[in-house]
Design a protein around this motif. Structure first.
Motif, PDB file in Angstrom:
ATOM      1  N   GLY A 635       0.827  -1.209   0.000  1.00 29.25           N
ATOM      2  CA  GLY A 635       0.000   0.000   0.000  1.00 29.25           C
ATOM      3  C   GLY A 635       0.857   1.253   0.000  1.00 29.25           C
ATOM      4  O   GLY A 635       2.024   1.223  -0.402  1.00 29.25           O
ATOM      5  N   THR A 636       0.298   2.348   0.487  1.00 29.36           N
ATOM      6  CA  THR A 636       1.022   3.610   0.524  1.00 29.36           C
ATOM      7  C   THR A 636       1.764   3.759   1.850  1.00 29.36           C
ATOM      8  O   THR A 636       1.564   2.973   2.786  1.00 29.36           O
ATOM      9  CB  THR A 636       0.054   4.791   0.325  1.00 29.36           C
ATOM     10  N   VAL A 637       2.620   4.790   1.914  1.00 28.22           N
ATOM     11  CA  VAL A 637       3.482   4.967   3.079  1.00 28.22           C
ATOM     12  C   VAL A 637       3.416   6.414   3.549  1.00 28.22           C
ATOM     13  O   VAL A 637       3.498   7.340   2.733  1.00 28.22           O
ATOM     14  CB  VAL A 637       4.947   4.607   2.745  1.00 28.22           C
ATOM     15  N   VAL A 638       3.284   6.613   4.859  1.00 27.30           N
ATOM     16  CA  VAL A 638       3.429   7.938   5.471  1.00 27.30           C
ATOM     17  C   VAL A 638       4.756   7.944   6.220  1.00 27.30           C
ATOM     18  O   VAL A 638       5.015   7.073   7.051  1.00 27.30           O
ATOM     19  CB  VAL A 638       2.272   8.264   6.429  1.00 27.30           C
ATOM     20  N   THR A 639       5.611   8.928   5.907  1.00 28.41           N
ATOM     21  CA  THR A 639       6.925   9.008   6.540  1.00 28.41           C
ATOM     22  C   THR A 639       7.038  10.284   7.368  1.00 28.41           C
ATOM     23  O   THR A 639       6.446  11.309   7.031  1.00 28.41           O
ATOM     24  CB  THR A 639       8.053   8.996   5.497  1.00 28.41           C
ATOM     25  N   ARG A 640       7.811  10.189   8.440  1.00 30.97           N
ATOM     26  CA  ARG A 640       8.148  11.366   9.246  1.00 30.97           C
ATOM     27  C   ARG A 640       9.673  11.424   9.352  1.00 30.97           C
ATOM     28  O   ARG A 640      10.305  10.465   9.776  1.00 30.97           O
ATOM     29  CB  ARG A 640       7.525  11.285  10.635  1.00 30.97           C
ATOM     30  N   ASN A 641      10.233  12.572   8.959  1.00 32.20           N
ATOM     31  CA  ASN A 641      11.668  12.771   9.072  1.00 32.20           C
ATOM     32  C   ASN A 641      11.960  13.498  10.378  1.00 32.20           C
ATOM     33  O   ASN A 641      11.642  14.681  10.521  1.00 32.20           O
ATOM     34  CB  ASN A 641      12.181  13.581   7.879  1.00 32.20           C
ATOM     35  N   PRO A 642      12.572  12.819  11.378  1.00 26.71           N
ATOM     36  CA  PRO A 642      12.773  13.454  12.687  1.00 26.71           C
ATOM     37  C   PRO A 642      13.657  14.692  12.619  1.00 26.71           C
ATOM     38  O   PRO A 642      13.499  15.635  13.393  1.00 26.71           O
ATOM     39  CB  PRO A 642      13.436  12.359  13.517  1.00 26.71           C
ATOM     40  N   GLY A 643      14.587  14.705  11.653  1.00 25.35           N
ATOM     41  CA  GLY A 643      15.502  15.827  11.573  1.00 25.35           C
ATOM     42  C   GLY A 643      14.850  17.101  11.087  1.00 25.35           C
ATOM     43  O   GLY A 643      15.114  18.200  11.590  1.00 25.35           O
ATOM     44  N   THR A 644      13.967  16.986  10.087  1.00 21.62           N
ATOM     45  CA  THR A 644      13.333  18.170   9.487  1.00 21.62           C
ATOM     46  C   THR A 644      11.887  18.343   9.926  1.00 21.62           C
ATOM     47  O   THR A 644      11.308  19.413   9.730  1.00 21.62           O
ATOM     48  CB  THR A 644      13.377  18.072   7.949  1.00 21.62           C
ATOM     49  N   GLY A 645      11.289  17.306  10.503  1.00 18.92           N
ATOM     50  CA  GLY A 645       9.876  17.366  10.847  1.00 18.92           C
ATOM     51  C   GLY A 645       8.963  17.183   9.655  1.00 18.92           C
ATOM     52  O   GLY A 645       7.739  17.279   9.786  1.00 18.92           O
ATOM     53  N   ASP A 646       9.532  16.914   8.489  1.00 19.11           N
ATOM     54  CA  ASP A 646       8.749  16.766   7.266  1.00 19.11           C
ATOM     55  C   ASP A 646       7.938  15.474   7.314  1.00 19.11           C
ATOM     56  O   ASP A 646       8.476  14.391   7.537  1.00 19.11           O
ATOM     57  CB  ASP A 646       9.692  16.752   6.052  1.00 19.11           C
TER      58      ASP A 646
END
Length: 754
Positions: A635-646
């Motif tokens: 399926g699809t993916v939701v990502t969180r980048n801890p460094g940028t908060g993106d």
């Protein structure tokens, strides 16, 4: 007398024309005589033979065959036969093309074919002189090669008696019909054909020619316009019948689709685990990393051969051309912002030369004869499989040769796009051709153009000119009211006529702005002495520079010596160094759902069914190493980048789908974001609970995307619409509701990226 191009006739072993059971025997005897004795053909190709019966019977038809499949002859041999047998008089056949260069290229052939039976063919487009047009008006030819814009200009011109000129019209051939159907030029073409039908007072036979479509039956129904479902016809498929890809809001109509060899269409959602079959052709994918490296390879590879290099931007054409010229390569350029003379010189020189390269945009995609071509090279990747098929189809026309294409990709994004495109190609997928929805601005243009054509039209009878063609009938009534309210039209005694606001906005150069439905970006003409080189973006003439202002045009560097601001001209002289090239755009496209999902499949491990260079294989492996966080087979993916908060939702669903999702998920997606084909930016404080709440039931409340008012500038005649209708038109074109609903139904996986 023209003998036709060598690739127009039958291959070795083609069917004989002599047998009484052959369809060719139904052609006029003089036409058949010249096919055998002037062209020296042993027979007709399957498409040409299959087209004879339906076209002689007057059926509308869509003729499908690969590039160089003899489609022009398949259409014109029966129509010239019918013209001669039935004694048609005056202008009886229009041959319509999307670009002028293709018309120029076809004219000698059609002049020769028409001359067999004592008929004449002539050319009319924007580059044809006033003297030539005058001769055509005084003595109309039997066949006129033209564009939709030129037909419109004839209809609204005070110098053309359009009722007399088009009175004998019997048939229209639309070459490269898919190039019209996919944008607003197609709606304009259909509307103009309905007006011609009313002027002629009879149904006009419509014949479309195309090499690459995924939904032939729907395309035929579109071409038939108001006659779809009313005119008799049948489906003719001499070798294989092509499954159709459904088009939202349209059903198959009556007519004839002639298609000897068309690849079957497949679902745009391609499984990453499906092993594709290798299609015919020699195709290689390489990664080169820069324009300089691409030019070095082009300069050293396949020396002594004639190479056609496609780029998908005018700027890149100029950069590649300049780099090749610096390496001593004989190079020619072709794109829409070069002058007509410059393009013509390039194309003629390329056709006559051997060890050389021509670098072009899609201007050379649509069947223009550039001589005996050896190689096609693609810099980066086109946006559609259909476009790729057109381009690779320029090769492999000589006996014993094969179709070939070398992809030279300049960065990782282009490498992934090219691999995805070739994966789709390997699956046999070709995009369905669909008309843009809700062409309200074209309806406004048509109402104004009809008033120019007829001078006065009845306020209760104007709809009759389009014979019930959907967008131009009852749905256009609110547009008519707006035109009256804003002064674009005036009314007197139940009659409508051009008003002062239309004069002010569109009246320049005798309303020439009214003849085209697309908006060209404002450009300055570039001249060296009296010689026009081409046109450039005015931004290059206004930005601050240190030292001389250098432009890159026609693959050469020019120093600007004088700018004539009122007349939008700049004068240049040759210079050393490296100038800059730039052109603005008004498009609102982006990668499709099908191509984006194919790119996802490549990231998940699927290799396209082509040869990968060592560089391409290594770089693709590196791209895949970074991919697990943004793709997942489930399926699809939701990502969180801890460094940028993106926070991003990786849908791999295409630009229009993601634009629709961003508009629908208010409170979850970042407002006002610039969406791409791969992902949607989400709020940085997003929690799983907020996500569940925000997406619950979203598939049942999908929203059209927000529209930037500046984007309306790219929608020609939007000024003649109420603002709410102009915004609604553009929003509908930015949306993909079906794709958005499909993505919302997929599982979502949450991931943290380091």
């Amino acid at each position: 007398m023209s003998a036709g191009p060598p690739d127009a006739g039958p291959p070795d072993g083609g069917s004989s024309c002599a047998g009484p059971s052959r369809a060719a025997d139904a052609l006029h005897p003089v036409v058949l005589h010249h096919i055998v004795n002037t062209l020296c053909w042993p027979g007709l190709r399957p498409l040409q033979e299959a087209a004879v019966g339906p076209l002689l019977a007057g059926s509308d038809a869509l003729l499908l065959a690969p590039t160089a499949g003899g489609k022009t002859e398949a259409a014109m041999f029966p129509l010239i036969s019918r013209m001669t047998t039935a004694g048609w008089r005056g202008l009886s056949v229009l041959y319509v093309c999307p670009i002028k260069a293709l018309l120029n290229n076809l004219l000698p052939r059609l002049e020769g074919y028409a001359g067999w039976t004592g008929r004449r063919a002539a050319l009319w487009h924007g580059d044809v002189s006033a003297a030539q047009r005058g001769r055509i008006l005084r003595g109309p030819p039997d066949i006129l090669l033209t564009t939709p814009e030129s037909i419109e200009s004839m209809l609204v011109s005070m110098k053309v008696d359009h009722r007399r000129f088009f009175a004998g019209l019997r048939a229209v051939v639309v070459d490269e019909v898919h190039a019209f159907a996919g944008d607003d030029r197609g709606w304009h073409l259909l509307a103009v054909l309905e007006r011609l039908t009313r002027l002629a007072g009879r149904p006009i036979q419509r014949v479309g020619l195309s090499a690459t479509v995924g939904n032939p039956r729907e395309l035929l129904g579109w071409l038939q316009g108001s006659g779809a479902g009313n005119r008799p016809g049948k489906v003719v498929a001499p070798e294989t019948e092509t499954p159709s890809v459904p088009v939202p809001g349209r059903t198959a109509r009556g007519g004839t689709a002639v298609s000897p060899t068309v690849s079957p269409a497949v679902s745009p959602t391609v499984s990453p685990m499906t092993p594709p079959a290798v299609p015919p052709g020699d195709v290689e994918l390489d990664y080169v990393g820069s324009v300089s490296n691409a030019a070095m390879i082009l300069a050293t590879l396949h020396r002594g051969e004639k190479r056609l290099v496609f780029c998908d931007s005018k700027r890149l054409v100029e950069e590649i051309g300049h780099a090749l010229r610096a390496r001593g390569v004989t190079v020619f350029l072709s794109h829409a912002s070069l002058s007509a003379d410059e393009r013509r010189r390039s194309e003629q020189a390329f056709a006559e030369a051997r060890d050389c390269v021509i670098v072009a945009t899609s201007t050379l995609e649509l069947g223009i004869d550039v001589g005996d071509l050896d190689r096609v090279v693609q810099i980066d990747a086109p946006a559609t499989v259909a476009s790729f098929l057109q381009r690779i189809g320029r090769t492999g026309r000589r006996p014993g040769s094969v179709r070939n294409c070398l992809f030279l990709t300049l960065d990782e994004d282009a490498l992934l796009q090219a691999a995805g495109l070739l994966h789709l190609w390997g699956q046999g997928y070709v995009e369905p051709v669909t008309a843009p929805p809700e062409p309200r601005h074209v309806a406004a243009q048509q109402i104004l153009a009809l008033c120019l054509q007829e001078h006065r039209i009845g306020d209760r009878t104007w709809q009759e000119w389009w014979n019930g063609l959907g967008p131009f009938g009852a749905p256009a009534a609110p547009i008519l009211r707006h035109l009256l309210a804003c002064g674009y039209l005036d009314e007197d005694g139940g009659m409508l006529f051009i008003g002062p606001e239309a004069e002010r906005r569109f009246g320049r150069r005798h309303f020439m702005d009214m003849t085209a439905v697309f908006t060209a970006a404002p450009e300055f003409t570039v001249l060296s002495g009296r010689k026009e080189i081409g046109r450039t973006d005015p931004a290059l003439l206004t930005e601050e520079v240190e030292g001389p202002r250098l432009l890159l045009l026609a693959g050469r560097t020019w120093r600007v010596t004088y700018i004539d601001w009122p007349r939008r001209r700049c004068f240049v002289e040759p210079a050393d160094g490296h100038g800059r090239a730039r052109w603005g755009g008004t498009g609102y496209g982006g990668l499709s759902f099908a191509l984006s999902r194919a790119m996802r499949s490549v990231l998940l491990g699927v290799d396209p069914p082509v040869r990968l260079s060592r560089r391409a294989a290594e770089r693709l492996a590196a791209v895949r190493e970074d991919a697990p966080g943004v793709v997942h087979p489930g399926g699809t993916v939701v990502t969180r980048n801890p460094g940028t908060g993106d926070v991003r939702w990786w849908t791999w669903a295409g630009f229009r789908t993601n634009t629709t999702l961003a508009a629908t998920l208010e409170g979850v997606a970042v407002p006002g974001q610039r969406v791409d084909h791969g992902s949607v930016r989400l709020r940085d404080d997003l929690t799983s609970e907020m996500w569940r709440t925000g997406t619950a039931g979203a598939a049942g409340r999908l929203c059209l995307p927000d529209v930037d008012e500046k984007a309306l500038n790219g929608l020609k005649f939007s000024a003649a619409l109420p603002e709410r209708l102009a915004v609604a038109t553009l929003a509908a074109r930015l949306a993909d509701l079906d794709g958005a609903a499909a993505v919302l139904a997929e599982p979502v996986r949450w991931s943290v990226r380091s």
